[in-house]
Write a protein that holds these residues in place. Structure first.
Motif, PDB file in Angstrom:
ATOM      1  N   ASN A   8      16.313  33.430  -5.934  1.00  0.00           N
ATOM      2  CA  ASN A   8      16.772  32.052  -6.103  1.00  0.00           C
ATOM      3  C   ASN A   8      16.988  31.317  -4.794  1.00  0.00           C
ATOM      4  N   LYS A 221      20.411  25.751  -5.509  1.00  0.00           N
ATOM      5  CA  LYS A 221      20.129  27.181  -5.619  1.00  0.00           C
ATOM      6  C   LYS A 221      21.242  28.010  -4.989  1.00  0.00           C
ATOM      7  N   ASP A 224      24.125  27.984  -7.390  1.00  0.00           N
ATOM      8  CA  ASP A 224      23.820  28.887  -8.510  1.00  0.00           C
ATOM      9  C   ASP A 224      23.962  30.344  -8.086  1.00  0.00           C
ATOM     10  N   LYS A 228      26.412  33.162  -9.654  1.00  0.00           N
ATOM     11  CA  LYS A 228      25.902  34.434 -10.173  1.00  0.00           C
ATOM     12  C   LYS A 228      26.554  35.628  -9.491  1.00  0.00           C
TER      13      LYS A 228
END
Length: 384
Positions: A8, A221, A224, A228
């Protein structure tokens, strides 16, 4: 869980002009180009002004004057450089400006005055203005009306005052030559969408300004990836996790993970360290590796200790870790201590506290000469 972020991340924006900060690289890059274009003849008049009137190096002067085939006014060049010197530009700063684009030698003094006034109105000193402009030479070639002034207006609207704008520009002048509507503003909105208070975002802007100049898709990204990794969005660590991810390309991130695995860290160890201290992952792979190997080489600290006290990886090897480990090793060899202090104490104690707690009781037995040798001029003067 570690692998979830691997695909990512994309590369942090690159700075094509970063080599301008290194005179040696400057010389190699531009002078190699000059040798490839031997048909361009330096202007002896301009060369003389640069070398004899303003103390430029002969190599820089020769190259700069060779890039001005249509401009042969030594008087104009001399007056411009003299004016800038009167406004606190050093010779080194002037060399950066001229080698970046010798056309500034053809600028008018009035044109320079109008540009400098924009920064003076922010309350910046002449020395600060010189530092800002020389650190981002593109400012002199950006349109004031369509680029610089609108950028300043956006920054003031975001930060609230000219003083705060000046404070930010002293940290990073690149905000004046980037399209803030396509970088800074959407990146601020991305962070706000994560329920991060604007006060924390602005603090982060001052401490990690270039993070806000990446493309919004990189910022998204990175956000994110932090989510995560299960870094709590309400924590200060979250925003540092975003910074660490945005500053690391996907390839370099994988190299960093493999290096940690080779040193004996499990993926769960890495996951734990990133959640607790994501900012230490902003360091280069080599720097992280050197710190870990230094700690493990003592035989006193292991992988588990480093995972539990990962703040140690954020400390300087030269100024903190190495001298403290060295003095502890000396003390152990003389049977002055039976057990080493925890890694948390070694890494986190201030110099004063470390000296008082671990060195003062054994000062005479260690010897001032040894303390000075290990700590240099940083040792605490202890009155016994």
């Amino acid at each position: 869980m570690i692998s979830i972020a691997r695909n990512n991340l994309s590369c942090l924006f690159s700075n094509p002009n970063s080599y301008l900060c290194n005179p040696n690289v400057l010389s190699f890059h531009f002078f190699s180009a000059a040798r490839a274009k031997r048909f361009i003849i330096p202007s002896p008049e301009i060369y003389d002004v640069l070398v004899h009137n303003h103390q430029f190096s002969p190599e820089l002067a020769a190259h700069a004057s060779s890039r001005l085939p249509k401009f042969r006014s030594p008087e104009r060049a001399d007056s411009i450089l003299s004016f800038l010197k009167e406004n606190s530009f050093t010779t080194t700063q002037l060399e950066k400006l001229v080698i970046h684009n010798p056309r500034i030698l053809g600028f008018t003094i009035e044109g320079f005055k109008s540009r400098l006034k924009v920064f003076q109105d922010l309350g910046l000193s002449s020395e600060e203005i010189a530092k800002i402009i020389s650190s981002n030479q593109g400012i002199l070639h950006s349109c004031m009306a369509s680029k610089v002034i609108p950028s300043l207006s956006m920054l003031k609207a975001l930060l609230g005052s000219n003083d705060e704008v000046a404070r930010l520009l002293k940290k990073c002048a690149w905000f004046l030559t980037h399209d803030l509507e396509k970088t800074l503003m959407p990146n601020v909105e991305i962070l706000k969408s994560c329920s991060i208070p604007i006060e924390r975002i602005l603090h982060f802007l001052y401490t990690n300004p270039r993070c806000f100049l990446v493309k919004p898709d990189i910022m998204r990204k990175s956000v994110d990836g932090a989510i995560k990794f299960e870094v709590p969005q309400t924590s200060t660590a979250f925003i540092y996790a975003v910074a660490a991810l945005s500053h690391t390309s996907e390839g370099m991130w994988e190299v960093k993970l493999e290096t940690l695995r080779d040193l004996g860290f499990s993926d769960d160890d890495i996951f734990t360290m990133f959640r607790k201290q994501p900012n230490v992952f902003s360091a280069s792979t080599k720097t992280m590796k050197n710190k870990i190997e230094l700690l493990l080489a003592t035989g006193k600290y292991n992988i588990a200790n480093i995972v539990s006290n990962s703040t140690a990886l954020g400390r300087s090897i030269e100024k903190r870790l190495q001298p403290r480990l060295q003095i502890l090793g000396l003390m152990e060899s003389r049977n002055l201590i039976q057990q080493w202090p925890s890694l948390s104490r070694v890494a986190s104690f201030t110099d004063d506290r470390f000296f008082e707690r671990f060195i003062r009781p054994y000062y005479d037995k260690i010897g001032e000469e040894n303390i000075t040798k290990i700590f240099g001029g940083r040792q605490k003067k202890i009155d016994l």
